[in-house]
Design a protein around this motif. Structure first.
Motif, mmCIF file in Angstrom:
data_model
loop_
_atom_site.group_PDB
_atom_site.id
_atom_site.type_symbol
_atom_site.label_atom_id
_atom_site.label_comp_id
_atom_site.label_asym_id
_atom_site.label_seq_id
_atom_site.Cartn_x
_atom_site.Cartn_y
_atom_site.Cartn_z
ATOM 1 N N LYS A 1 46.805 40.551 41.538
ATOM 2 C CA LYS A 1 47.913 41.191 40.827
ATOM 3 C C LYS A 1 49.081 40.215 40.700
ATOM 4 N N ASN A 2 49.417 39.539 41.791
ATOM 5 C CA ASN A 2 50.545 38.611 41.765
ATOM 6 C C ASN A 2 50.267 37.371 40.922
ATOM 7 N N LYS A 3 49.086 36.803 41.046
ATOM 8 C CA LYS A 3 48.779 35.539 40.363
ATOM 9 C C LYS A 3 48.403 35.735 38.894
ATOM 10 N N TYR A 4 47.611 36.768 38.587
ATOM 11 C CA TYR A 4 47.074 36.932 37.231
ATOM 12 C C TYR A 4 47.460 38.260 36.570
ATOM 13 N N ASP A 5 48.229 39.114 37.257
ATOM 14 C CA ASP A 5 48.547 40.457 36.782
ATOM 15 C C ASP A 5 47.272 41.240 36.470
ATOM 16 N N HIS A 6 46.262 41.052 37.320
ATOM 17 C CA HIS A 6 44.974 41.729 37.173
ATOM 18 C C HIS A 6 44.854 42.830 38.223
ATOM 19 N N VAL A 7 44.480 44.031 37.796
ATOM 20 C CA VAL A 7 44.244 45.139 38.729
ATOM 21 C C VAL A 7 42.829 44.982 39.276
ATOM 22 N N PHE A 8 42.731 44.769 40.567
ATOM 23 C CA PHE A 8 41.463 44.528 41.248
ATOM 24 C C PHE A 8 40.738 45.845 41.436
ATOM 25 N N THR A 9 39.585 45.995 40.799
ATOM 26 C CA THR A 9 38.799 47.216 40.928
ATOM 27 C C THR A 9 37.439 46.882 41.520
ATOM 28 N N VAL A 10 36.884 47.814 42.243
ATOM 29 C CA VAL A 10 35.551 47.657 42.818
ATOM 30 C C VAL A 10 34.722 48.880 42.461
ATOM 31 N N GLU A 11 33.410 48.728 42.551
ATOM 32 C CA GLU A 11 32.506 49.855 42.341
ATOM 33 C C GLU A 11 31.431 49.802 43.419
ATOM 34 N N PRO A 12 30.761 50.910 43.660
ATOM 35 C CA PRO A 12 29.686 50.892 44.649
ATOM 36 C C PRO A 12 28.645 49.841 44.284
ATOM 37 N N ALA A 13 28.123 49.166 45.283
ATOM 38 C CA ALA A 13 27.113 48.124 45.040
ATOM 39 C C ALA A 13 25.901 48.687 44.321
ATOM 40 N N SER A 14 25.599 49.944 44.547
ATOM 41 C CA SER A 14 24.448 50.564 43.874
ATOM 42 C C SER A 14 24.636 50.632 42.360
ATOM 43 N N ASP A 15 25.885 50.605 41.896
ATOM 44 C CA ASP A 15 26.181 50.611 40.461
ATOM 45 C C ASP A 15 26.387 49.198 39.915
ATOM 46 N N PHE B 1 34.905 40.028 37.185
ATOM 47 C CA PHE B 1 35.901 40.010 36.119
ATOM 48 C C PHE B 1 36.228 38.563 35.787
ATOM 49 N N GLN B 2 36.897 38.377 34.668
ATOM 50 C CA GLN B 2 37.296 37.030 34.274
ATOM 51 C C GLN B 2 38.807 36.992 34.109
ATOM 52 N N VAL B 3 39.442 35.988 34.723
ATOM 53 C CA VAL B 3 40.852 35.706 34.509
ATOM 54 C C VAL B 3 40.938 34.267 34.030
ATOM 55 N N GLU B 4 41.693 34.103 32.944
ATOM 56 C CA GLU B 4 41.765 32.807 32.286
ATOM 57 C C GLU B 4 40.338 32.327 32.012
ATOM 58 N N ASN B 5 39.949 31.175 32.515
ATOM 59 C CA ASN B 5 38.595 30.666 32.237
ATOM 60 C C ASN B 5 37.696 30.725 33.468
ATOM 61 N N ILE B 6 38.001 31.640 34.383
ATOM 62 C CA ILE B 6 37.253 31.720 35.641
ATOM 63 C C ILE B 6 36.591 33.092 35.780
ATOM 64 N N LEU B 7 35.282 33.071 35.954
ATOM 65 C CA LEU B 7 34.551 34.291 36.298
ATOM 66 C C LEU B 7 34.678 34.466 37.806
ATOM 67 N N ILE B 8 35.131 35.637 38.220
ATOM 68 C CA ILE B 8 35.343 35.911 39.643
ATOM 69 C C ILE B 8 34.496 37.114 40.035
ATOM 70 N N ILE C 1 32.103 38.172 50.220
ATOM 71 C CA ILE C 1 31.658 36.941 49.560
ATOM 72 C C ILE C 1 32.226 36.948 48.158
ATOM 73 N N ASN C 2 32.831 35.819 47.771
ATOM 74 C CA ASN C 2 33.324 35.706 46.406
ATOM 75 C C ASN C 2 32.767 34.456 45.756
ATOM 76 N N VAL C 3 32.571 34.549 44.458
ATOM 77 C CA VAL C 3 32.144 33.407 43.657
ATOM 78 C C VAL C 3 33.223 33.185 42.614
ATOM 79 N N MET C 4 33.739 31.966 42.566
ATOM 80 C CA MET C 4 34.674 31.571 41.517
ATOM 81 C C MET C 4 33.944 30.545 40.672
ATOM 82 N N TYR C 5 33.721 30.903 39.418
ATOM 83 C CA TYR C 5 32.830 30.151 38.556
ATOM 84 C C TYR C 5 33.550 29.848 37.246
#
Length: 141
Positions: free
Chosen positions: A24-38, A68-75, A86-90
Motif C-alpha cells: 500500500k505504501n510503496k505501490y498504492d496496491h491493496v493486498f488481497t489474498v484468496e484461499p489456496a484451494s481457489d 498481482f503485478q505492480v509496475e513491471n513486476i509480477l508478485i 513464500i513470495n516470488v518477485m518476477y
C-alpha cells in the motif's frame, strides 16, 4: 473469494499486515489474498519454481495465495499453515531480476526443507520479528 488484508485495524482473519502495509505504501496496491484451494495455478507455479530451481518441496499445507503485478513486476505470495510465507518477485522483462523469498513467522523454526538457508532477522511492528531468506531464480517460468 479474495479479500483485502487490513493493516490499519489488524485482524486475525487472513493476517498479512506486514506485506499489506508495504504494498500500500510503496505501490498504492491493496493486498488481497484468496484461499489456496481457489488459487491452484498460483500455488502450483510457486511449487514448480521451488522444485525445479532448488529441489524444494514444501511439506506444509498452503492456506492462502495472491498474484498481482505492480509496475513491471509480477508478485506472488503463498502462505502456509505452519507460518511460512513464500513470495516470488518476477520482473516481466527478459533481463529483469527474479527471486524467491522466504519469511518465517515470529518464533517459527525453519522447516527441514529450508534448513540449508541462512535467515536474517527483521523487526516489524505488525508481525513481530520476521526471519527471511531468498534465492535468485535462474530459469524462465
Amino acid at each position: 473469494m479474495p479479500f483485502a488484508v487490513d493493516f490499519d485495524t489488524v485482524s486475525t482473519v487472513g493476517l498479512r499486515a506486514n506485506e499489506a502495509r508495504y504494498f500500500k505504501n510503496k505501490y498504492d496496491h491493496v493486498f488481497t489474498v484468496e484461499p489456496a484451494s481457489d488459487a491452484g495455478s498460483t500455488v502450483d507455479w510457486v511449487s514448480r519454481i521451488l522444485e525445479e530451481e532448488r529441489g524444494i518441496v514444501i511439506a506444509s499445507r498452503p492456506l492462502e495465495a495472491t498474484a498481482f503485478q505492480v509496475e513491471n513486476i509480477l508478485i506472488v505470495y503463498v502462505f502456509y499453515d505452519n507460518g511460512l510465507s513464500i513470495n516470488v518477485m518476477y520482473t516481466v522483462e527478459d533481463s529483469g531480476k527474479r527471486a524467491v523469498g522466504f519469511k518465517l513467522s515470529d518464533g517459527m523454526e525453519a522447516p527441514a526443507e529450508l534448513a540449508s538457508f541462512k535467515f536474517a532477522r527483521q523487526k516489524s511492528k505488525l508481525a513481530g520479528t520476521i526471519r527471511g531468506s531468498y534465492f535468485v531464480i535462474k530459469n524462465e517460468y
